[in-house]
Design a protein around this motif. Structure first.
Motif: not given
Length: 381
Positions: A241-250
């Motif tokens: 989930d944290d990794g996906f949030e980073e991807a969405v932020d990018l």
């Protein structure tokens, strides 16, 4: 019956005292039971009366970046000619509840209260309905009165200072022949949407207005604008989930930088979502609203490249693929006829990953969104 736990306990004790006083012929116990019963009945009568209070709640800002503060403003006024006792107001924001103690108000008086709303999780939050609670001084009874309308708080992904990709005009020619039929003419009709203040009146779409009963406008874009596409890998369970949030932020950082620069900008996900927008503030808002509700979906072993990107006739500009490991992207050389500039940004997370090579694309590896944006800005300088 709007009794609190304390009120129920007092009522049970009162009944027992009345029974004990009557059965054991102890008039003092019976009198005490009657007094307690009367207190409970008085509390019920007091709290069952309506609250003649005007309450208005507003949320500002209604769109906020994840982690930034957002507040609710509660305006309470007493329009009557009598003093109103203090009461409680509870408001919900998603799964979080906020409680405000509103002090007593004199006739014509007004009070304003503020409370913070949760913004740690990206998404679209429904605020409300607001519940007013009236409690007697001994907290024996309580009444609940829903009031007002619900509000919406958009918690957008973070935006990091990314630079827009320069170059890559949408129109390309091969042996003197244009390769994109969709770009002929002076303007492209991108969408028909609801009118917002500041739109050109001459762009009103009268047929859509008559059909919907609301003012609708044509969303036009200049085909000579540059183009920029971001493909976000949203396959389920391919990242935390944290990794996906980073991807969405990018993704939000790259897309919004492009839209603010006036480029044709398009969001595509591996699950098939496609959102093309023209540049400008309205385009930025549409992208961020869409990204606010984006979730991981689709099979974890599914294709990264969706069918509409493979079949798209639109060419020109740059393509960025945001993925956690590069699996399924051994080559993107076949897309070079549509996108002269292709980047693959591999967000490895803190654990890192093996070196990724993708034919036809430049690969950038980063642990999180901040590092990815820094590498992106260096790469396109």
């Amino acid at each position: 019956m709007p009794l609190t736990r304390r009120g129920i306990a007092v009522l049970v004790v009162a009944v027992l005292l009345v029974i004990a006083g009557s059965w054991g012929r102890y008039p003092l116990l019976g009198a005490l039971g009657v007094v307690l019963s009367g207190a409970v009945l008085a509390a019920v009568g007091l709290t069952s009366r309506g609250l003649r209070i005007d309450v208005r709640r507003s949320v500002y800002p209604d769109r906020v970046e994840r982690g930034r503060p957002a507040l609710a403003r509660l305006q309470v006024s007493n329009p009557g000619g009598r003093r109103r006792a203090a009461f409680l107001a509870t408001d919900t924001a998603g799964s979080v509840t906020r409680t405000v103690r509103v002090r007593g108000l004199l006739p014509g008086a007004e009070a304003i209260h503020h409370y913070e709303l949760p913004t740690s999780v990206r998404g679209r939050l429904t605020i409300g309905p607001l519940i007013l609670h009236r409690v007697d001084p001994f907290e024996l009874a309580r009444s609940r009165l829903p009031t007002g309308e619900t509000a919406t708080l958009w918690v957008h992904p973070r935006q990091l200072p990314a630079r827009p990709l320069a170059g890559g005009h949408p129109r390309h020619h091969h042996e003197g022949v244009g390769t994109d039929d969709a770009l002929r003419g002076s303007v492209d009709l991108q969408d028909v949407r609801e009118y917002v203040p500041g739109d050109e009146v001459r762009h009103l779409h009268w047929k859509a207005t008559a059909r919907t009963g609301r003012l609708m406008v044509r969303d036009l874009a200049d085909p000579q604008q540059r183009r920029f596409t971001v493909l976000l890998d949203t396959r389920a369970r391919v990242r935390t989930d944290d990794g996906f949030e980073e991807a969405v932020d990018l993704t939000a950082s790259l897309l919004c930088a492009s839209a603010r620069a006036g480029q044709h900008t398009r969001l595509i996900t591996s699950s098939g979502l496609e959102l093309p927008v023209s540049g400008g503030p309205q385009a930025v808002r549409r992208l961020l609203d869409e990204l606010s509700e984006l979730r991981q979906d689709g099979a974890p072993d599914g294709a990264v490249i969706p069918a509409q990107l493979s079949a798209s006739r639109a060419v020109g500009g740059g393509l960025v693929v945001v993925t956690p490991d590069g699996a399924g992207l051994a080559s993107l050389a076949w897309l070079r006829s549509r996108f002269p500039t292709i980047f693959v940004i591999v967000l490895t997370g803190p654990e890192g990953a093996a070196t990724v090579e993708v034919a036809g694309a430049r690969v950038l590896r980063a642990g999180d969104a901040e590092e990815a944006v820094r590498r992106w800005n260096e790469a396109i300088r």
